[in-house]
Design an enzyme around this catalytic site. Structure first.
Site, PDB file in Angstrom:
ATOM      1  N   HIS A   1       0.829  -1.208   0.000  1.00  0.00           N
ATOM      2  CA  HIS A   1       0.000   0.000   0.000  1.00  0.00           C
ATOM      3  C   HIS A   1       0.861   1.254   0.000  1.00  0.00           C
ATOM      4  O   HIS A   1       0.537   2.243  -0.654  1.00  0.00           O
ATOM      5  CB  HIS A   1      -0.907   0.007   1.240  1.00  0.00           C
ATOM      6  CG  HIS A   1      -2.210  -0.696   1.028  1.00  0.00           C
ATOM      7  ND1 HIS A   1      -2.862  -1.363   2.027  1.00  0.00           N
ATOM      8  CD2 HIS A   1      -2.990  -0.813  -0.072  1.00  0.00           C
ATOM      9  CE1 HIS A   1      -3.982  -1.880   1.549  1.00  0.00           C
ATOM     10  NE2 HIS A   1      -4.075  -1.559   0.291  1.00  0.00           N
TER      11      HIS A   1
ATOM     12  N   GLU B   1       0.661 -12.126 -17.230  1.00  0.00           N
ATOM     13  CA  GLU B   1       1.202 -12.129 -15.874  1.00  0.00           C
ATOM     14  C   GLU B   1       1.964 -13.410 -15.566  1.00  0.00           C
ATOM     15  O   GLU B   1       2.664 -13.494 -14.559  1.00  0.00           O
ATOM     16  CB  GLU B   1       0.060 -11.991 -14.862  1.00  0.00           C
ATOM     17  CG  GLU B   1      -0.795 -10.760 -15.069  1.00  0.00           C
ATOM     18  CD  GLU B   1      -2.166 -10.905 -14.435  1.00  0.00           C
ATOM     19  OE1 GLU B   1      -2.401 -10.266 -13.402  1.00  0.00           O
ATOM     20  OE2 GLU B   1      -2.988 -11.678 -14.983  1.00  0.00           O
TER      21      GLU B   1
ATOM     22  N   ASP C   1       2.661  -8.995 -11.158  1.00  0.00           N
ATOM     23  CA  ASP C   1       2.543 -10.455 -11.084  1.00  0.00           C
ATOM     24  C   ASP C   1       3.573 -11.154 -11.964  1.00  0.00           C
ATOM     25  O   ASP C   1       4.062 -12.234 -11.611  1.00  0.00           O
ATOM     26  CB  ASP C   1       1.133 -10.890 -11.493  1.00  0.00           C
ATOM     27  CG  ASP C   1       0.189 -10.967 -10.299  1.00  0.00           C
ATOM     28  OD1 ASP C   1       0.656 -11.284  -9.195  1.00  0.00           O
ATOM     29  OD2 ASP C   1      -1.008 -10.699 -10.475  1.00  0.00           O
TER      30      ASP C   1
ATOM     31  N   CYS D   1       0.430  -2.247 -17.745  1.00  0.00           N
ATOM     32  CA  CYS D   1      -0.433  -1.585 -16.765  1.00  0.00           C
ATOM     33  C   CYS D   1       0.046  -1.813 -15.337  1.00  0.00           C
ATOM     34  O   CYS D   1      -0.609  -1.406 -14.386  1.00  0.00           O
ATOM     35  CB  CYS D   1      -1.884  -2.054 -16.908  1.00  0.00           C
ATOM     36  SG  CYS D   1      -2.119  -3.820 -16.657  1.00  0.00           S
TER      37      CYS D   1
END
Length: 560
Positions: free
Chosen positions: A192, A419, A443, A490
């Site tokens: 985060h 990924e 990922d 992305c």
């Protein structure tokens, strides 16, 4: 924890996760003293339990107050934390601790520690929630002691915040503080702290083991791209940083319009969003639509699946900000670190390698069909250029099956996330069935280097500059070029101004990132020719380590 590399006598190097360079004094994050079973007992269990309830309510109310002052992902995080503070299970555990003879504040600590241990054992997304609970425990203890809640200092001047790690409740409000940089002893590129720092445009370095070398109040130069921290720099070094930061800010502010290199090669610059508030900000920004709409935010915290009508309303509220613009939507990416109560996936020993993403549709096909129908209805109502991609595609057969289903429900442009290394290696086969590909570097790094994204001690292996990861991106870029179909990135790596031209040189034609990062990436690309991007890509791939790759690419940029 990964050991920081000491590159010079006064320099340490860890993991840069949010680009930018700042020079400022540092201050530490304030935390209360630990509680102990030897603390004095101040009252009877019944009266002390009432105090604990009141303290929990105070903390919850404070978090909700903070949530009202922010929006988007930050508001969602704070609201979730506030709800956790009102969980009756916490009160019940604290009551048992009081009745067993523990002091009041320590009863709270032990209660929260018990739940944290359970979440840590589950791992992944749930382990990250344990960080939230520890933060709540510290806040409740502070209220019980009559002390200020732990939090971010407010000295009235710009500074670099140094902490063991930051809970989302604090990171979410950084935008309204004097913090100009972040340095944490723990954390990784997908924490985060990293994600929100990028969204706010705050340079950040994490997973630094050598924060104990810092002298209180000393000036630091923090480079969120390279991950280096210079301790007690000279005045000349500070002046150079200030000049360069000013120049970069000016370039980012003046660059506008579609993304392109200096010689005119088009690179679509789009926004990553997850909520309606994110969409509103992105719609008002100078970007080329949406490159990643994370739809799972509409599902998290629910105990029943949202209906077609509910989803359509949410998607319409997002799409109305992008009428006529491309919106790339990732279908529900649940499982692993994002479990949903209404989708029982059973118990898996290694959820990250189990049923997640598109694989969930094998068990719950109606969930995917419902989402596709809602997306198409919302796009038809708003005029958005809908493009839908599936997460966790590993084979060409999976891509073909998803494409057939999506097109049968009215989706015009269908793609897949890359990924998994298997998908990157066979990208040409996968593209035969699809219109585009988008690489999720978070990922892809995890699966390429066999590292759980929540394992902080191995965070250095999650670096998107790892040459093996860049090799796989190059394979996907080449497959797109051969097929004449677009390939995007992305993942969080797209927001790094130094890495962005490398990705373009690897064959990437679109980059999607937080709105705050777009200006700097646009400015960086506009200053470089495509040929230079190709040289940067080659240098990064030929490097032995991420550190060497960054240095080689920076040298090319500085000489261009």
């Amino acid at each position: 924890m990964a050991t920081a590399t000491i590159t010079e006598r006064n320099q340490i190097s860890a993991l840069g996760v949010s680009a930018g360079v700042v020079c400022a004094p540092w201050l530490s994050f304030a935390v209360p003293e630990r509680t102990s079973a030897q603390d004095p007992i101040t009252g009877e269990p019944e009266s002390e339990l009432a105090r604990i309830r009141a303290a929990l309510d105070t903390v919850s109310a404070e978090l909700l107050r903070r949530a009202e002052s922010v929006d988007g992902v930050s508001a969602d995080i704070l609201t979730t934390s506030a709800a956790m503070a009102r969980d009756r299970a916490i009160v019940g555990a604290a009551q048992k601790n009081l009745e067993s003879g523990l002091p009041t504040a320590h009863s709270v600590t032990v209660a929260f520690d018990g739940f944290c241990a359970k979440l840590d054992a589950v791992g992944g997304y749930m382990a990250e929630r344990a960080t939230d609970l520890r933060d709540l425990a510290q806040r409740v203890v502070a209220v019980l002691r009559g002390e200020p809640m732990p939090g971010i200092p407010n000295p009235g001047y710009p500074y670099i915040l140094v902490a063991r790690d930051l809970a989302p409740a604090d990171t979410a409000t950084l935008g309204d503080t004097d913090v100009v940089g972040l340095l944490t002893a723990e954390g990784g590129p997908t924490s985060h702290t990293a994600i929100l720092a990028k969204s706010l445009g705050i340079p950040a370095v994490v997973n630094c083991a050598d924060t104990d070398r810092l002298v209180s109040g000393a000036v630091l130069i923090l480079d969120g791209s390279s991950g280096t921290v210079t301790i007690d720099p000279s005045p000349e070094q500070c002046s150079a940083v200030a000049r360069e930061a000013s120049a970069r800010a000016a370039r980012a502010a003046t660059a506008s319009g579609p993304g392109r290199t200096r010689d005119g090669f088009a690179v679509r610059l789009a926004a990553n969003i997850g909520t309606v508030a994110d969409a509103e900000r992105a719609g008002a920004a100078d970007c080329e639509g949406v490159g990643l709409f994370r739809t799972e935010f509409s599902y998290l915290g629910r105990h029943d699946a949202p209906s077609v009508a509910e989803q359509t309303a949410t998607y319409r509220a997002v799409f109305e900000h992008f009428a006529g613009s491309a919106v790339v939507v990732r279908t529900l990416d649940s499982g692993s670190d994002k479990p949903l109560p209404f989708l029982d996936l059973g118990v898996e020993e290694n959820p990250a390698l189990g049923i997640r993403g598109l694989r969930v549709a094998n068990l719950y096909p109606d969930t995917l069909v419902t989402q596709l129908d809602a997306l198409v209805a919302a796009a038809d109502a708003t005029g958005a250029d809908l493009r839908v991609m599936a997460p966790m595609v590993a084979t060409a057969d999976e891509a073909a099956g998803f494409a057939e289903l999506a097109r049968s429900r009215g989706v015009g442009k269908v793609g897949a996330m890359i990924e998994v290394p298997a998908a990157a290696l066979r990208a040409r086969d996968i593209l035969e069935h699809l219109d585009f590909l988008s690489i999720g570097t978070n990922d892809l790094s995890q699966y390429t280097c066999a590292v759980d994204r929540m394992t902080g001690s191995l965070a250095h292996l999650l670096d998107p500059w790892q040459p093996a990861v860049l090799d796989l991106i190059a394979m996907v870029g080449q497959a797109g070029a051969v097929a004449g179909k677009p390939v995007g990135v992305c993942g969080e790596s797209a927001s790094d101004p130094l890495l962005a031209p490398v990705l373009v040189g690897l064959g990437v034609s679109s980059l999607s990132m937080s709105v705050a990062a777009i200006g700097a990436v646009r400015a960086e690309l506009s200053a470089l020719d495509l040929e230079v991007c190709l040289q940067m890509a080659s240098a990064a791939r030929n490097a032995r380590t991420p550190v060497d790759g960054r240095a080689a690419v920076a040298s090319i940029r500085n000489s261009s």
